[in-house]
Design a protein around this motif. Structure first.
Motif, short mmCIF file in Angstrom:
data_model
loop_
_atom_site.label_atom_id
_atom_site.label_comp_id
_atom_site.label_asym_id
_atom_site.label_seq_id
_atom_site.Cartn_x
_atom_site.Cartn_y
_atom_site.Cartn_z
N ILE A 1 0.19 -22.20 4.62
CA ILE A 1 -0.76 -22.62 3.56
C ILE A 1 -1.84 -23.65 4.40
O ILE A 1 -2.97 -23.34 4.07
CB ILE A 1 -0.08 -23.54 2.49
CG1 ILE A 1 0.68 -22.57 1.57
CG2 ILE A 1 -1.01 -24.26 1.43
CD1 ILE A 1 1.67 -23.42 0.58
N VAL B 1 -6.79 -31.16 5.12
CA VAL B 1 -5.68 -30.86 4.54
C VAL B 1 -4.57 -32.12 4.92
O VAL B 1 -4.57 -32.50 6.20
CB VAL B 1 -4.72 -29.63 4.98
CG1 VAL B 1 -3.26 -29.45 4.41
CG2 VAL B 1 -5.76 -28.13 4.64
N GLU C 1 -0.83 -30.92 1.07
CA GLU C 1 0.18 -29.90 1.01
C GLU C 1 1.44 -30.79 1.10
O GLU C 1 1.78 -31.31 2.27
CB GLU C 1 0.07 -28.69 2.13
CG GLU C 1 0.70 -27.57 1.97
CD GLU C 1 2.15 -27.53 1.46
OE1 GLU C 1 2.83 -28.15 0.79
OE2 GLU C 1 2.97 -26.31 1.93
N THR D 1 -0.97 -33.58 5.09
CA THR D 1 0.35 -32.81 4.83
C THR D 1 1.48 -33.97 4.78
O THR D 1 1.35 -35.06 5.28
CB THR D 1 0.72 -32.07 6.12
OG1 THR D 1 0.65 -32.88 7.36
CG2 THR D 1 -0.22 -30.81 6.26
N ALA E 1 4.70 -29.34 3.30
CA ALA E 1 4.29 -28.47 4.71
C ALA E 1 5.28 -28.67 5.74
O ALA E 1 5.78 -29.78 6.19
CB ALA E 1 3.02 -29.44 5.19
N SER F 1 2.63 -24.01 8.89
CA SER F 1 2.54 -23.77 7.57
C SER F 1 1.40 -22.75 7.53
O SER F 1 0.32 -22.97 7.63
CB SER F 1 2.26 -24.97 6.74
OG SER F 1 1.81 -24.63 5.30
N THR G 1 0.83 -26.02 -3.16
CA THR G 1 2.02 -26.08 -2.30
C THR G 1 2.99 -24.83 -3.01
O THR G 1 2.63 -24.49 -4.02
CB THR G 1 2.79 -27.57 -2.42
OG1 THR G 1 3.91 -27.49 -1.53
CG2 THR G 1 3.33 -27.68 -3.89
#
Length: 169
Positions: free
Chosen positions: A49, A60, A40, A62, A43, A47, A84
């Motif tokens: 997401i 993840v 991501e 970031t 980020a 976040s 994203t």
């Protein structure tokens, strides 16, 4: 195109629309089974997401320009895919860079991203597939909310169709 980090930091009217949880939850079934680590690249703290992806078992990575990791000159050592919601004023640069990185990606962008000569050329060269939600998302906005439809622009997912209408709860 992005000339330097100052261009990146310059804000458009709809650059700070933070992704709601429901926008991420509806794309989970479309993430390829072999994807384990997602980058991501915009980020922010808290976040949605990142939170939704982690809750669903993904690792993840970031990054954000505010942390000195600009999408245009930084790339993590390992990731399988990019997911994203980039600044909309910079969508052309984000799309171009994502295609050049040659990894699957999903970017939440205004549906009008389909318009335009330069993007049309880019989409013809690399191919794009779109996940079109059955609703508009209520973004968490730093300045003002969005009144427009957004969709997930994807590459590398091998979807059956180029335009995919999806249901979001």
């Amino acid at each position: 195109m992005i000339q330097n980090k100052i261009d990146y930091i310059k804000r458009g009217a709809f650059d700070e629309l933070y992704t709601p949880r429901e926008a991420v939850e509806c794309i989970l079934p479309f993430i390829p089974k072999n994807v384990k680590t997602i980058w991501e690249c915009t980020a922010i703290e808290n976040s949605e997401i990142v939170a939704v992806l982690k809750e669903n078992g993904f690792s993840v990575v970031t990054s954000h320009i505010k942390d000195g990791k600009c999408f245009f000159d930084f790339e993590p050592d390992h990731y399988d895919m990019i997911i994203t919601n980039p600044p909309y004023s910079l969508k052309d640069g984000f799309l171009k860079r994502a295609f050049e990185l040659n990894k699957p990606f999903m970017m939440l962008l205004p549906i009008t991203t389909l318009e335009g000569k330069k993007r049309s050329e880019l989409f013809r060269k690399y191919s794009i597939q779109v996940l079109i939600p059955d609703k508009r998302f209520n973004f968490i906005a730093a300045k003002k909310g969005s009144w427009f439809q957004t969709s997930w622009f994807t590459s590398g997912l091998q979807l059956e169709r180029d335009l995919n209408y999806i249901t979001c709860l």
